[in-house]
Design an enzyme around this catalytic site. Structure first.
Site, PDB file in Angstrom:
ATOM      1  N   ASP A   1     -11.435   1.073   4.271  1.00  0.00           N
ATOM      2  CA  ASP A   1     -12.276   2.248   3.992  1.00  0.00           C
ATOM      3  C   ASP A   1     -13.676   2.066   4.580  1.00  0.00           C
ATOM      4  O   ASP A   1     -14.224   2.968   5.205  1.00  0.00           O
ATOM      5  CB  ASP A   1     -12.310   2.565   2.483  1.00  0.00           C
TER       6      ASP A   1
ATOM      7  N   ASP B   1      -6.679   6.293  15.610  1.00  0.00           N
ATOM      8  CA  ASP B   1      -6.975   7.714  15.849  1.00  0.00           C
ATOM      9  C   ASP B   1      -8.483   7.928  15.721  1.00  0.00           C
ATOM     10  O   ASP B   1      -9.096   8.648  16.516  1.00  0.00           O
ATOM     11  CB  ASP B   1      -6.242   8.612  14.839  1.00  0.00           C
TER      12      ASP B   1
ATOM     13  N   LYS C   1      -7.064  -4.329   3.124  1.00  0.00           N
ATOM     14  CA  LYS C   1      -7.487  -3.790   1.831  1.00  0.00           C
ATOM     15  C   LYS C   1      -7.115  -4.856   0.806  1.00  0.00           C
ATOM     16  O   LYS C   1      -6.295  -4.628  -0.090  1.00  0.00           O
ATOM     17  CB  LYS C   1      -6.775  -2.448   1.583  1.00  0.00           C
TER      18      LYS C   1
ATOM     19  N   ASP D   1      -2.704   2.278  12.679  1.00  0.00           N
ATOM     20  CA  ASP D   1      -2.361   3.634  13.121  1.00  0.00           C
ATOM     21  C   ASP D   1      -3.521   4.580  12.853  1.00  0.00           C
ATOM     22  O   ASP D   1      -3.958   5.329  13.731  1.00  0.00           O
ATOM     23  CB  ASP D   1      -1.103   4.099  12.382  1.00  0.00           C
TER      24      ASP D   1
ATOM     25  N   TYR E   1       5.910   0.437   7.979  1.00  0.00           N
ATOM     26  CA  TYR E   1       6.715   1.091   9.014  1.00  0.00           C
ATOM     27  C   TYR E   1       8.183   0.670   9.018  1.00  0.00           C
ATOM     28  O   TYR E   1       9.004   1.320   9.648  1.00  0.00           O
ATOM     29  CB  TYR E   1       6.101   0.820  10.398  1.00  0.00           C
TER      30      TYR E   1
HETATM   31  C1  IPM Z   1       1.209   6.280  17.125  1.00  0.00           C
HETATM   32  C2  IPM Z   1       1.981   7.398  16.485  1.00  0.00           C
HETATM   33  C3  IPM Z   1       3.272   6.846  15.912  1.00  0.00           C
HETATM   34  C4  IPM Z   1       2.896   5.807  14.874  1.00  0.00           C
HETATM   35  C5  IPM Z   1       4.207   7.892  15.320  1.00  0.00           C
HETATM   36  C6  IPM Z   1       4.527   8.988  16.295  1.00  0.00           C
HETATM   37  C7  IPM Z   1       5.476   7.271  14.771  1.00  0.00           C
HETATM   38  O1  IPM Z   1       1.219   8.046  15.521  1.00  0.00           O
HETATM   39  O2  IPM Z   1       1.724   5.688  18.094  1.00  0.00           O
HETATM   40  O3  IPM Z   1       0.110   5.990  16.677  1.00  0.00           O
HETATM   41  O4  IPM Z   1       2.672   6.150  13.706  1.00  0.00           O
HETATM   42  O5  IPM Z   1       2.846   4.629  15.224  1.00  0.00           O
HETATM   43 MN    MN Z   2      -0.809   7.262  15.333  1.00  0.00          MN
END
Ligand code: IPM
Ligand code: MN
Length: 332
Positions: free
Chosen positions: A210, A238, A177, A234, A126
């Site tokens: 993975d 999700d 990883k 990240d 990042y």
């Molecule tokens: C999150 C988002 C951000 C990230 C983006 C919008 C830069 O996906 O907060 O998870 O990748 O950290």
């Molecule tokens: Mn994200």
């Protein structure tokens, strides 16, 4: 109770809508605060070019916390707002922990999911290390490095051990990883093992990223606290949202545990421009983020009220404002 000053960044798309409901719930639960709204995000950038000026950032430093909705709009190329606003705040305010808890009463095994991901929030891929040569030609070269410092990795891992130690299961899994990313992986691995010696009561495990994705889907109950780098975190969070009630209920805190700068609380989801302004977004992720903010500020009674209200209303279906009203009502 202390009086708090909270910076409110609604942002783009559904961001302002969900943050408004979070504000409603904070008021109903009795947090004594004054909110100051900041018009920032893709829409603001298109208006006058401001993404996040040094002056605005200095102003933000004075607040006790920041509540953010979501930023990003399809009219602005990817990366401009993300890097210039969201990542700038995370980096410049040194919010080095991205804390992402996941709860669900059900899972594939029938047991409840109760896990929390500690995502490193200031390093890894990042940071924007790298560059491009001969752009747009057949000889184009692009590199994008991952920066991992002993300082950054250690403070993140240490935070995760402290958190694991405070929880009933006292279990911490590192996700990386290490079989391919041997330089960064080795630094993470050695640091993890060294810090582990200071927490003999915390049980530890390791998972490649993975494999962790499979476990998240098939057996998330095995996890308690997870610590991982910025990009793996990240992606994995999700997935964490998807397997525990949906991304509409995934909340996060970008924490500076030293409290020298304000921490920022935001839903994991994005600005969802396709449903913006339609009163369709689930504001729960923003409301849970607001509860996390209260906990971080030490306002546990207020946080408890919000959590209880979320529990009572967990099956409630309605529009953005109806869900906000229902949860606010349940706080009283
Ligand atoms: C999150 C988002 C951000 C990230 C983006 C919008 C830069 O996906 O907060 O998870 O990748 O950290
Ligand atoms: Mn994200």
């Amino acid at each position: 109770m202390n009086q708090y000053s909270i910076a409110i960044i609604g942002g783009d798309g559904i961001g302002p809508d969900v943050v408004k409901e979070a504000g409603k719930v904070l008021k109903a639960a009795g947090l004594n605060y004054e909110g100051q709204e900041f018009d920032l995000g893709g829409a603001r950038y298109l208006k006058d070019g401001e993404i996040l000026s040094d002056e605005t950032l200095e102003e933000l430093r004075k607040f006790d916390a920041i509540l953010l909705g979501a930023v990003g709009t399809p009219e602005v190329p990817p990366g401009v707002i993300e890097r210039g606003l969201l990542l700038k705040m995370r980096f410049d305010l040194d919010q080095y922990i991205n804390l992402r808890p996941f709860f669900s009463p059900t899972s594939p095994s029938g047991q409840a999911i109760d896990m929390v991901c500690v995502r490193e929030n200031t390093e890894g891929p990042y940071v924007g290390e790298g560059g491009v040569l001969r752009r747009g030609t057949k000889g184009e070269v692009a590199t994008q490095g991952s920066v991992n410092t002993r300082h950054g990795v250690e403070r993140c891992i240490r935070y995760a051990f402290e958190l694991a130690q405070s929880r009933p299961k006292k279990h911490l899994t590192m996700v990386h990883k290490t079989n391919v990313l041997t330089f960064a992986g080795d630094l993470w691995n050695r640091t993890f093992n060294e810090v582990a010696l200071e927490y003999p009561d915390v049980k530890t495990a390791y998972s490649h990223i993975d494999a962790a994705c499979i476990y998240f889907v098939e057996d998330p109950v095995r996890f308690d606290v997870i610590v991982t780098d910025n990009l793996f975190g990240d992606i994995l969070t999700d997935l964490g949202g998807a397997v525990s009630g949906g991304i509409g209920r995934a909340a996060s805190g970008n924490l500076n545990p030293t409290r020298q700068t304000p921490s920022m609380f935001e839903p994991v989801h994005g600005s969802a421009p396709d449903i913006a302004g339609k009163n369709l977004a689930d504001p729960r992720a923003a409301i849970i983020s607001a509860a996390m903010m209260c906990e971080f500020l030490g306002e546990n009674e207020v946080a408890q009220k919000i959590r209880k209200a979320l529990e009572i209303t967990t099956a409630f279906v309605g529009s953005t404002t109806q869900i906000g009203d229902e949860i606010a009502q349940a706080c009283k």
